[in-house]
Design a protein around this motif. Structure first.
Motif, PDB file in Angstrom:
ATOM      1  N   MET A 184     -46.528 -38.768 -21.434  1.00 52.51           N
ATOM      2  CA  MET A 184     -46.239 -39.553 -20.228  1.00 52.51           C
ATOM      3  C   MET A 184     -47.540 -40.123 -19.670  1.00 52.51           C
ATOM      4  SD  MET A 184     -43.078 -37.759 -18.331  1.00 52.51           S
ATOM      5  CE  MET A 184     -43.873 -36.459 -17.436  1.00 52.51           C
ATOM      6  N   ASP A 185     -48.525 -39.277 -19.576  1.00 55.54           N
ATOM      7  CA  ASP A 185     -49.871 -39.703 -19.183  1.00 55.54           C
ATOM      8  C   ASP A 185     -50.847 -38.882 -20.013  1.00 55.54           C
ATOM      9  OD1 ASP A 185     -48.285 -39.648 -16.252  1.00 55.54           O
ATOM     10  OD2 ASP A 185     -49.510 -41.418 -16.686  1.00 55.54           O
ATOM     11  N   ILE A 186     -52.104 -39.277 -20.015  1.00 63.17           N
ATOM     12  CA  ILE A 186     -53.104 -38.419 -20.632  1.00 63.17           C
ATOM     13  C   ILE A 186     -54.040 -37.969 -19.518  1.00 63.17           C
ATOM     14  CG2 ILE A 186     -54.891 -38.180 -22.360  1.00 63.17           C
ATOM     15  CD1 ILE A 186     -53.527 -40.180 -24.044  1.00 63.17           C
ATOM     16  N   ARG A 187     -53.988 -36.681 -19.234  1.00 65.37           N
ATOM     17  CA  ARG A 187     -54.783 -36.138 -18.136  1.00 65.37           C
ATOM     18  C   ARG A 187     -55.984 -35.427 -18.738  1.00 65.37           C
ATOM     19  NH1 ARG A 187     -49.993 -34.995 -13.764  1.00 65.37           N
ATOM     20  NH2 ARG A 187     -49.818 -37.227 -13.335  1.00 65.37           N
ATOM     21  N   ALA A 188     -57.087 -36.116 -18.711  1.00 65.93           N
ATOM     22  CA  ALA A 188     -58.289 -35.598 -19.381  1.00 65.93           C
ATOM     23  C   ALA A 188     -59.445 -35.787 -18.437  1.00 65.93           C
ATOM     24  CB  ALA A 188     -58.504 -36.364 -20.689  1.00 65.93           C
ATOM     25  N   GLY A 203     -57.054 -40.367 -35.987  1.00 62.89           N
ATOM     26  CA  GLY A 203     -55.806 -41.020 -36.358  1.00 62.89           C
ATOM     27  C   GLY A 203     -54.555 -40.532 -35.659  1.00 62.89           C
ATOM     28  N   ALA A 204     -54.694 -39.894 -34.543  1.00 62.75           N
ATOM     29  CA  ALA A 204     -53.466 -39.458 -33.858  1.00 62.75           C
ATOM     30  C   ALA A 204     -52.773 -40.673 -33.263  1.00 62.75           C
ATOM     31  CB  ALA A 204     -53.808 -38.458 -32.758  1.00 62.75           C
ATOM     32  N   ARG A 205     -51.486 -40.703 -33.411  1.00 62.98           N
ATOM     33  CA  ARG A 205     -50.716 -41.830 -32.891  1.00 62.98           C
ATOM     34  C   ARG A 205     -50.070 -41.384 -31.584  1.00 62.98           C
ATOM     35  NH1 ARG A 205     -45.093 -43.674 -35.522  1.00 62.98           N
ATOM     36  NH2 ARG A 205     -44.526 -45.254 -33.985  1.00 62.98           N
ATOM     37  N   TYR A 206     -50.391 -42.112 -30.511  1.00 65.28           N
ATOM     38  CA  TYR A 206     -49.866 -41.740 -29.209  1.00 65.28           C
ATOM     39  C   TYR A 206     -48.773 -42.702 -28.807  1.00 65.28           C
ATOM     40  CZ  TYR A 206     -52.940 -37.889 -27.888  1.00 65.28           C
ATOM     41  OH  TYR A 206     -53.556 -36.660 -27.803  1.00 65.28           O
ATOM     42  N   VAL A 207     -47.612 -42.179 -28.493  1.00 58.53           N
ATOM     43  CA  VAL A 207     -46.467 -42.996 -28.078  1.00 58.53           C
ATOM     44  C   VAL A 207     -46.147 -42.641 -26.634  1.00 58.53           C
ATOM     45  CG1 VAL A 207     -44.030 -43.505 -28.464  1.00 58.53           C
ATOM     46  CG2 VAL A 207     -45.536 -42.990 -30.416  1.00 58.53           C
ATOM     47  N   ARG A 208     -46.182 -43.643 -25.765  1.00 54.67           N
ATOM     48  CA  ARG A 208     -45.879 -43.338 -24.371  1.00 54.67           C
ATOM     49  C   ARG A 208     -44.366 -43.318 -24.168  1.00 54.67           C
ATOM     50  NH1 ARG A 208     -44.667 -44.712 -19.347  1.00 54.67           N
ATOM     51  NH2 ARG A 208     -45.751 -43.520 -17.745  1.00 54.67           N
ATOM     52  N   GLY A 209     -43.833 -42.173 -24.009  1.00 54.85           N
ATOM     53  CA  GLY A 209     -42.389 -42.069 -23.816  1.00 54.85           C
ATOM     54  C   GLY A 209     -41.960 -40.628 -24.050  1.00 54.85           C
ATOM     55  N   ARG A 210     -40.722 -40.361 -23.789  1.00 57.07           N
ATOM     56  CA  ARG A 210     -40.212 -39.008 -23.983  1.00 57.07           C
ATOM     57  C   ARG A 210     -39.240 -38.968 -25.152  1.00 57.07           C
ATOM     58  NH1 ARG A 210     -41.558 -35.337 -20.094  1.00 57.07           N
ATOM     59  NH2 ARG A 210     -39.969 -33.947 -20.904  1.00 57.07           N
ATOM     60  N   VAL A 211     -39.004 -37.776 -25.597  1.00 58.28           N
ATOM     61  CA  VAL A 211     -38.060 -37.559 -26.693  1.00 58.28           C
ATOM     62  C   VAL A 211     -36.727 -37.162 -26.088  1.00 58.28           C
ATOM     63  CG1 VAL A 211     -37.499 -35.977 -28.584  1.00 58.28           C
ATOM     64  CG2 VAL A 211     -39.803 -36.965 -28.392  1.00 58.28           C
ATOM     65  N   ALA A 212     -35.670 -37.846 -26.543  1.00 57.41           N
ATOM     66  CA  ALA A 212     -34.336 -37.527 -26.013  1.00 57.41           C
ATOM     67  C   ALA A 212     -33.806 -36.265 -26.659  1.00 57.41           C
ATOM     68  CB  ALA A 212     -33.390 -38.697 -26.240  1.00 57.41           C
ATOM     69  N   ARG A 213     -33.921 -36.206 -27.988  1.00 59.08           N
ATOM     70  CA  ARG A 213     -33.490 -34.987 -28.646  1.00 59.08           C
ATOM     71  C   ARG A 213     -34.028 -34.961 -30.067  1.00 59.08           C
ATOM     72  NH1 ARG A 213     -28.193 -34.995 -31.634  1.00 59.08           N
ATOM     73  NH2 ARG A 213     -27.811 -37.166 -32.166  1.00 59.08           N
ATOM     74  N   THR A 217     -42.169 -46.550 -24.278  1.00 54.59           N
ATOM     75  CA  THR A 217     -42.002 -47.379 -23.075  1.00 54.59           C
ATOM     76  C   THR A 217     -42.937 -48.577 -23.074  1.00 54.59           C
ATOM     77  OG1 THR A 217     -43.619 -46.053 -21.873  1.00 54.59           O
ATOM     78  CG2 THR A 217     -41.314 -45.393 -21.678  1.00 54.59           C
ATOM     79  N   LEU A 218     -44.008 -48.523 -23.874  1.00 57.60           N
ATOM     80  CA  LEU A 218     -44.925 -49.655 -23.846  1.00 57.60           C
ATOM     81  C   LEU A 218     -44.370 -50.830 -24.655  1.00 57.60           C
ATOM     82  CD1 LEU A 218     -48.370 -47.837 -24.043  1.00 57.60           C
ATOM     83  CD2 LEU A 218     -47.203 -48.782 -22.042  1.00 57.60           C
ATOM     84  N   SER A 219     -43.674 -50.522 -25.715  1.00 55.68           N
ATOM     85  CA  SER A 219     -43.066 -51.620 -26.455  1.00 55.68           C
ATOM     86  C   SER A 219     -41.639 -51.856 -25.985  1.00 55.68           C
ATOM     87  CB  SER A 219     -43.051 -51.298 -27.961  1.00 55.68           C
ATOM     88  OG  SER A 219     -42.153 -50.226 -28.205  1.00 55.68           O
ATOM     89  N   GLY A 220     -41.106 -50.864 -25.308  1.00 61.04           N
ATOM     90  CA  GLY A 220     -39.736 -50.996 -24.839  1.00 61.04           C
ATOM     91  C   GLY A 220     -38.701 -50.716 -25.907  1.00 61.04           C
ATOM     92  N   GLU A 221     -39.117 -50.083 -27.004  1.00 56.77           N
ATOM     93  CA  GLU A 221     -38.190 -49.847 -28.113  1.00 56.77           C
ATOM     94  C   GLU A 221     -37.930 -48.364 -28.317  1.00 56.77           C
ATOM     95  OE1 GLU A 221     -37.797 -53.796 -29.009  1.00 56.77           O
ATOM     96  OE2 GLU A 221     -36.850 -52.166 -30.148  1.00 56.77           O
TER      97      GLU A 221
END
Lengths: 290, 673, 150
Positions: B446-450, B467-477, B492-496
């Motif tokens: 959701m955020d990166i708190r560093a 190479g870590a891939r960060y996706v802003r969003g939550r997992v539904a299941r 949420t950044l791409s909206g997909e």
């Protein structure tokens, strides 16, 4: 009653008590008796005219009574609640007193010269009594009596007052308290009023003024009521003692209903049951708090 | 007649702007009992304080009222000034005409009237103030540290190095806490055990630290400087004086398939075990629930079962009959450093929460939490440091990490942020890449708190170098589909929406205080919030103290926290304690209750209501020794000055110095003047 | 109810507030620091804890001319002295019903839990109490009883 007289005679003769505090016939009806000699035990009586709460004589402040020696006290259920209260509040240790409990079917609202216990004459406070056979005792005397049905007319009166407006209630109490002369008979008669120096007598500062002025009267009765909340055993002595006929029973009964409803507390003759004020539960109601 | 000095402060413009200070001083000059009344720009300044001192001497003042800011700001300042001029400091009080008046009202006339009222009220109170003497109580120069994780270890070492004795109590068989389970620590990727174990050994060897592992605090009584603590040393069934840590017993044990708590149930241990090789103390303990000997005994068997460990032991150190033993320790200060546990979804949910079943923890294989990942990554872990799937031991090529599981969620979880997860998830992605060069880590965040030192750089490194891939969003299941875990999430950044195939999923679950923290807190009379975190005395200015004098707090038991902050807190608590111990006697504010024995009826309502058990019973006897009555007496060392006793006492035979009936009555009375 | 013209000489109630030092007093300080404006009718009497607040204080406040009273302290579980507010809660639950029974309009007495961080709540408690008591008017019944001039 024979059983009681025999027991008293025995206790005094064997020296296990110095005085038997009970009831005897007086010139105006039944009155408290202090029997110190076994040959006088025949004076003891018990009948529905015996309204007095003899537990009041167990207060350590009553030095004259204390001087008579270890007491045996005749107690009805309501009186046993007062003894439990004194035990609970360290005014007495269990070994200090011998309790002669009597099975009681109710007492008269207005004790007269003769016994006449009927539904119409039985005291309000006897309604719903759960201590007809007291649980706190050393000896138990008397037959399981027939108890005429009693209604607590005070509750109806309380509900009636509650249904009115605050202004109506104010007018009612101001009228009643106007007659108060601050004789403090209510305090003297009450077994649970045993403070060395009552806050009403404290002058530095004077929270409650002593003269029979409406402001002091209101302060006194508010304070006495709150101090009795959860401690009053409903023996009715305060109202009986009041020379001005102030319905103190209404105040005490009202708060008894409040602590029952809010904290599930009922006056008990079990000394281990704690008083509600001075205890708390994490889920005590606070709907009135913002 | 009283001779009170009134000093009205302008506080620059803060008071002077809305309150006519000169008029207040003038009005108070007319007030009976006031011998001196002035106004001044800054009463708390040196010249301001000098005014007070001068007036005390010249006008022979017997009381001082400073109408200024809140007493919480400067009561101590002005009391010290009065003491400096020879006036008992408790004859000085403040009227709050700033926070409670000038700052909250615009109407100058009404604000000034109110300021006059407030000042007069305090003057009337001070007329009844009595000189009070600071209470001095002795102090035992020993500290109790509850919890042997990094915070507890640091606190114990700092206090012991400062010259005071420490008793360190730890409920697990070894100290070390969760830090001993970690593989590497952020942001340096230091090997966790390498930096921790020297400290653990130092604790063990320190001449002033008494280490009580596998022990718990049973009872606490007393007060600051003078606590009495009863500690239960649980029975290991091993005599520590004979055991030399050779490990023959653990090798001989027939039970080998007990899920290891240290390995977060990813590895096995025996019934008699040492939690990890570097355990301190290096003494085994028998898990009675799983030991064949004890199980048979519990069933009532007459013949002893197994006992192979006792046979293997060359020093006869196994003692099946050992019982819990109790120790009483006297200490002057206590540190609570019990650390944290992770939110376990599905098991023992806090406060009736039942969230996050959709993440499959405990139901979908290869869904693990952060501590479990640490054990996989750890060289001393169940897989020897290889990242392998718990279900089939295969190396996962795709790991999905979910942040904020249970945190920042007022609806289903805890509302707070668990602070460390963003950092350890970044760390996990890096460890994973370092061990599985062709592995792909995806992090749902959701955020990166560093926010710490080197922290943001660390997370950037995970993304840009490892190479870590960060996706802003939550997992539904997520759910199992054959050999993979299907992860349904949203970017949420791409909206997909996106669906990922994962070989393993790691949940960054919320940090919570340890189970049983409420019971411990109640024993210590410290308060805690609705999550169980211990409450600090003041969130800004008193972070390591609690509201119970003498009890301090350090580490994650107070709030989610990383290692550097836990260590800092522990050292801070140690500093406070060493400061406490540096005095010959402790000084306490004398705002305590006192019973007038001549009036006390001995009903002991006060004893029942006192939150500190400060009321004792005193016998009053005559010269012949006859008991006259038993009355209440307040122990001034224990009493914290709440006054509940006085409000409960029907006859007001107990009075709280500083807030007596006379004083309060005078204040109420003054409002009618 | 006052008309617009009457409100020019609106009755200003006198409110005495008994508050605990650690929570409500500090919360009121915070309201001040935050410059939250509120009605100037309240006079605070500082106590260490709501546990110290005696029903006698409330009675005396009315006797001495208060039109309304506020009793405020720490939220349950937050008491600086761990349990003082629990005792106060029970004591005042009963006392409030007693006041009501004796005909004292309990709308004149406000009870609240205001923590040290709730400056805004203190402002609301003050303004709400003042408005409420303003509506009820001066507590003439008690003031007459006490022999005070109106």
């Amino acid at each position: 009653m024979k059983e009681l007289q025999v027991l008293a005679r025995k206790l005094l003769a064997e020296g296990s008590v110095g005085v038997v505090i009970g009831y005897e016939e007086g010139p105006h009806g039944v009155r408290p008796a202090f029997i110190t000699r076994s040959e006088d035990a025949g004076r003891l009586v018990f009948d529905p005219r015996c309204v007095h709460n003899l537990a009041t004589y167990l207060s350590p402040r009553r030095s004259v009574v204390k001087g008579l020696g270890k007491p045996a006290v005749v107690v009805k259920g309501c009186d046993a609640r007062a003894v439990a209260g004194l035990l609970r509040e360290s005014q007495l240790t269990r070994d200090d007193v011998v309790l002669i409990a009597v099975r009681c079917g109710g007492v008269m609202q207005h004790p007269a010269q003769h016994v006449d216990l009927r539904a119409e004459t039985v005291a309000d406070r006897c309604a719903g009594c759960d201590v007809r056979e007291p649980h706190l005792f050393d000896f138990m005397v008397g037959e399981a009596p027939t108890a005429p049905p009693a209604t607590d007319r005070r509750e109806a009166r309380i509900r009636e007052l509650e249904a009115g407006s605050p202004a109506d209630r104010w007018a009612f109490w101001q009228q009643e308290l106007a007659r108060c002369v601050r004789c403090h008979a209510c305090r003297q008669a009450c077994p649970m009023c045993f403070c060395e120096r009552c806050v009403a007598d404290k002058t530095q500062p004077g929270w409650i003024e002593s003269s029979p002025h409406p402001r002091g009267n209101l302060a006194f009765h508010l304070t006495r009521a709150i101090h009795q909340a959860g401690r009053c055993v409903d023996c009715g002595e305060c109202e009986r003692a009041c020379p001005a006929g102030i319905p103190l029973g209404l105040l005490n009964r009202k708060l008894a209903l409040v602590v029952a409803e809010r904290f599930g507390h009922h006056a008990s003759d079990d000394p281990s049951v704690p008083a509600p004020i001075g205890s708390y539960a994490s889920n005590d109601g606070q709907e009135f708090i913002l | 007649m009283a001779r009170i000095g009134v000093f009205v402060c302008h506080c620059g413009e803060n008071i002077g702007r809305t309150v006519d200070c000169a008029r207040v001083a003038e009005a108070l000059r007319e007030h009976p009992g006031v011998a001196h009344s002035v106004d001044y720009k800054y009463m708390c300044s040196d010249p301001g304080q000098a005014l007070i001192k001068q007036a005390i001497v010249e006008k022979r003042l017997d009381g001082v009222v400073v109408a200024a800011c809140s007493p919480h700001m400067h009561e101590k300042t002005f009391r010290r000034a009065c003491a400096g001029a020879g006036l008992n400091p408790f004859l000085c009080e403040m009227a709050n005409v700033r926070e409670h008046c000038s700052w909250i009202h615009e109407d100058r006339a009404r604000a000034t009237d109110k300021a006059i009222d407030l000042a007069r009220t305090i003057v009337e109170k001070v007329k009844h103030n009595r000189p009070l003497q600071t209470i001095r109580i002795p102090v035992t120069r020993r500290a109790l540290v509850i919890g042997g994780g990094i915070a507890g270890i640091q606190a114990a070492l700092d206090i012991a190095d400062g010259g005071a004795e420490v008793v360190l109590v730890e409920k697990e068989p070894s100290i070390g806490g969760h830090m001993s389970q970690l593989s590497e620590t952020f942001p340096t990727l230091d090997c966790s055990q390498c930096i921790l174990t020297p400290r653990m050994v130092e604790v063990y060897q320190h001449p002033r630290i008494k280490l009580l592992a596998f022990s718990e605090v049973d009872e606490v009584s007393g007060y600051i400087g003078n606590f009495t603590v009863k500690i239960r040393q649980k029975a290991r069934a091993v005599d520590t004086s004979k055991c030399n840590g050779c490990g023959a017993c653990t090798t001989a044990c027939i039970q080998r398939k007990i899920p290891s708590e240290f390995d977060e149930r990813l590895g096995m241990r025996s019934a008699i075990y040492v939690p990890f090789p570097q355990a301190v103390p290096n003494t085994p303990v028998i898990d009675r629930a799983n030991c064949a000997y004890f199980k048979a005994k519990a069933k009532g068997a007459t013949k002893a079962a197994c006992g192979k460990c006792a046979q293997a032991c060359s020093r006869e150190a196994i003692d099946f009959d050992q019982q819990d033993s109790f120790l009483t320790e006297r200490v002057g200060a206590i540190v609570v450093a019990t650390g944290f546990q992770l939110y376990q979804i599905g098991a023992d949910q806090p406060q009736g929460l039942t969230g996050y079943g959709e993440y499959g923890y405990g139901t979908v294989p290869d869904v693990i939490d952060g501590l479990q990942f640490e054990r996989l990554a750890s060289a001393s872990g169940p897989t020897g440091g290889k990242i392998l799937r718990p279900s089939d031991g295969k190396e996962p090529k795709r790991i999905v990490f979910l942040q904020c599981v249970g945190s920042r969620d007022p609806a289903k979880g805890m509302a707070y942020c668990s602070k460390i997860c963003c950092m350890y998830v970044a760390k996990h992605t890096m460890l994973y890449r370092h061990k599985v060069h062709d592995g792909q880590a995806t992090v749902f965040y959701m955020d990166i708190r560093a926010a710490g030192k080197g922290y943001d750089e660390f997370t950037r490194r995970a993304i840009e170098e490892d190479g870590a891939r960060y996706v802003r969003g939550r997992v539904a299941r997520l759910y199992r589909d054959g050999d993979v875990i299907k992860v349904h999430g949203f970017d949420t950044l791409s909206g997909e929406p996106l669906v990922l195939d994962a070989d393993m999923v790691v949940l960054a679950t919320a940090m919570r205080p340890q189970p049983g923290i409420e019971a411990l807190a109640q024993k210590l009379s410290v308060s805690y919030d609705q999550h169980g975190f211990i409450n600090e005395a003041h969130p800004k200015l008193r972070p390591v103290e609690t509201n119970t004098a003498g009890v301090f707090v350090a580490g994650a038991c107070q709030a989610p926290r990383d290692i550097p902050d836990s260590v800092a807190m522990a050292s801070a608590a140690a500093a406070k304690i060493l400061g406490l111990f540096s005095q010959a006697e402790l000084e306490r504010e004398p705002i305590v209750a006192r019973v007038d024995a001549s009036l006390c009826a001995g009903c002991f309502h006060c004893e029942r209501v006192c939150p500190y058990g400060a009321v004792e019973r005193k016998e009053i006897r005559d010269r012949k020794g006859t008991l006259l009555k038993v009355v209440a007496e307040v122990n001034p060392g224990v009493c914290q000055g709440c006054g509940t006793c006085q409000a409960t006492c029907p006859s007001k035979s107990v009075e709280l110095d500083g807030f007596t009936d006379q004083q309060i009555w005078a204040e109420i009375n003054a409002l009618a003047l | 109810m006052a008309t617009a013209a009457e409100s020019l000489t609106t009755f200003e109630p006198r409110i005495t507030a008994f508050v605990c030092n650690w929570c409500t007093y500090t919360g009121a300080d915070l309201a001040g620091t935050s410059r939250l404006q509120m009605a100037p009718n309240v006079r605070i009497v500082r106590l260490p804890c709501t546990g110290r607040i005696d029903p006698l204080f409330v009675i005396k406040a009315f006797e001495r001319g208060a039109d309304g009273v506020i009793v405020s302290g720490c939220h349950p579980a937050d008491c600086h002295y761990t349990a003082g507010n629990y005792h106060a809660r029970r004591r005042f639950a009963v006392f409030r019903e007693l006041l009501d029974f004796m005909g004292i309009d309990t709308r004149r007495v406000t009870f609240s839990w205001v923590s040290a961080s709730e400056g805004g709540k203190w402002r609301d408690v003050v303004n709400e109490t003042v408005a409420r008591v303003q509506e009820l008017g001066p507590f003439e019944a008690y003031h007459q009883l006490a022999g005070r001039q109106a």
